[in-house]
Design an enzyme around this catalytic site. Structure first.
Site, PDB file in Angstrom:
ATOM      1  N   HIS A  16      -7.932  10.462  -1.743  1.00 19.83           N
ATOM      2  CA  HIS A  16      -8.693   9.219  -1.554  1.00 19.83           C
ATOM      3  C   HIS A  16      -8.735   8.865  -0.077  1.00 19.83           C
ATOM      4  CE1 HIS A  16      -4.478   8.398  -2.385  1.00 19.83           C
ATOM      5  NE2 HIS A  16      -4.567   7.405  -1.517  1.00 19.83           N
ATOM      6  N   HIS A  75      -8.962   5.590   2.422  1.00 14.59           N
ATOM      7  CA  HIS A  75      -8.817   4.137   2.534  1.00 14.59           C
ATOM      8  C   HIS A  75      -9.862   3.618   3.530  1.00 14.59           C
ATOM      9  CE1 HIS A  75      -4.540   3.844   0.951  1.00 14.59           C
ATOM     10  NE2 HIS A  75      -4.580   5.121   1.250  1.00 14.59           N
TER      11      HIS A  75
HETATM   12  P1  5GP Z   1      -1.675   6.421  -0.680  1.00 11.31           P
HETATM   13  O1  5GP Z   1      -0.302   5.795  -0.531  1.00 11.31           O
HETATM   14  O2  5GP Z   1      -1.613   7.594  -1.658  1.00 11.31           O
HETATM   15  O3  5GP Z   1      -2.358   6.748   0.595  1.00 11.31           O
HETATM   16  O4  5GP Z   1      -2.571   5.298  -1.342  1.00 11.31           O
HETATM   17  C1  5GP Z   1      -2.552   4.959  -2.686  1.00 11.31           C
HETATM   18  C2  5GP Z   1      -3.149   3.587  -2.819  1.00 11.31           C
HETATM   19  O5  5GP Z   1      -3.509   3.392  -4.170  1.00 11.31           O
HETATM   20  C3  5GP Z   1      -2.189   2.457  -2.437  1.00 11.31           C
HETATM   21  O6  5GP Z   1      -2.740   1.722  -1.358  1.00 11.31           O
HETATM   22  C4  5GP Z   1      -2.074   1.640  -3.715  1.00 11.31           C
HETATM   23  O7  5GP Z   1      -2.049   0.250  -3.471  1.00 11.31           O
HETATM   24  C5  5GP Z   1      -3.295   2.042  -4.498  1.00 11.31           C
HETATM   25  N1  5GP Z   1      -3.110   2.001  -5.936  1.00 11.31           N
HETATM   26  C6  5GP Z   1      -2.079   2.564  -6.634  1.00 11.31           C
HETATM   27  N2  5GP Z   1      -2.232   2.336  -7.958  1.00 11.31           N
HETATM   28  C7  5GP Z   1      -3.389   1.641  -8.094  1.00 11.31           C
HETATM   29  C8  5GP Z   1      -4.099   1.125  -9.228  1.00 11.31           C
HETATM   30  O8  5GP Z   1      -3.668   1.248 -10.381  1.00 11.31           O
HETATM   31  N3  5GP Z   1      -5.258   0.471  -8.975  1.00 11.31           N
HETATM   32  C9  5GP Z   1      -5.767   0.311  -7.719  1.00 11.31           C
HETATM   33  N4  5GP Z   1      -6.918  -0.350  -7.591  1.00 11.31           N
HETATM   34  N5  5GP Z   1      -5.130   0.783  -6.630  1.00 11.31           N
HETATM   35  C10 5GP Z   1      -3.960   1.439  -6.806  1.00 11.31           C
END
Ligand code: 5GP
Ligand code: ZN
Length: 137
Positions: A98, A100
């Site tokens: 993903h 951001h």
């Molecule tokens: P990463 O840490 O992998 O770069 O980002 C994962 C992101 O996914 C985090 O910012 C977290 O807040 C978001 N996230 C995790 N679980 C969920 C969810 O169930 N719904 C939504 N909308 N965001 C999520």
């Protein structure tokens, strides 16, 4: 299917969907850096950027462009970041790729704490040569 983003894409669990195209979906991050912080997620499950097939990248970047433009307009922003964490060491917590997109504001005090290095002697040339050699034609 344990992946939380696959469940969101399959509409098995709710999310605030902002935009969709053939390759990607954009949702609000549930724990935003700032309100409006969005995630652009490929519809197919790939654990990180390197696993995303090239034919899905244009759709991903199209979604990033559309959503970034909309976030800037919605909050009258002067700037925003888009970024992606790949691998645990880089801070990835959901292993479905993903990107951001987050609003930025003056004096919001969000920064990487960096200790910048300096290349010495031939090191910069050597590092570039190493990476060039790894690039497959
Ligand atoms: P990463 O840490 O992998 O770069 O980002 C994962 C992101 O996914 C985090 O910012 C977290 O807040 C978001 N996230 C995790 N679980 C969920 C969810 O169930 N719904 C939504 N909308 N965001 C999520
Ligand atoms: Zn997934």
């Amino acid at each position: 299917m344990a992946c939380i983003f696959c469940k969101i894409i399959a509409k098995e669990i709710p999310a605030e969907i902002l935009f969709e195209n053939d390759s990607a979906i954009a949702i609000l991050d549930v724990n935003p850096i700032h309100y409006g912080h969005a995630l652009v997620i490929p519809k197919n499950h790939h654990k990180d950027f390197l696993e995303v097939p090239e034919n899905e990248l244009p759709g991903m970047m199209h979604a990033v462009h559309v959503v970034a433009r909309a976030i800037v307009k919605s909050f009258d922003l002067r700037g925003f970041n888009f970024f992606s964490n790949n691998g645990t060491v880089a801070g990835q917590s959901v292993f479905h790729f993903h990107i951001h997109i987050t609003p930025r504001y003056p004096d919001d005090n969000i920064r990487f704490v960096l200790q910048l290095k300096r290349y010495e002697g031939e090191e910069m040339k050597d590092v570039a040569a190493k990476i060039r050699a790894s690039i497959q034609e």
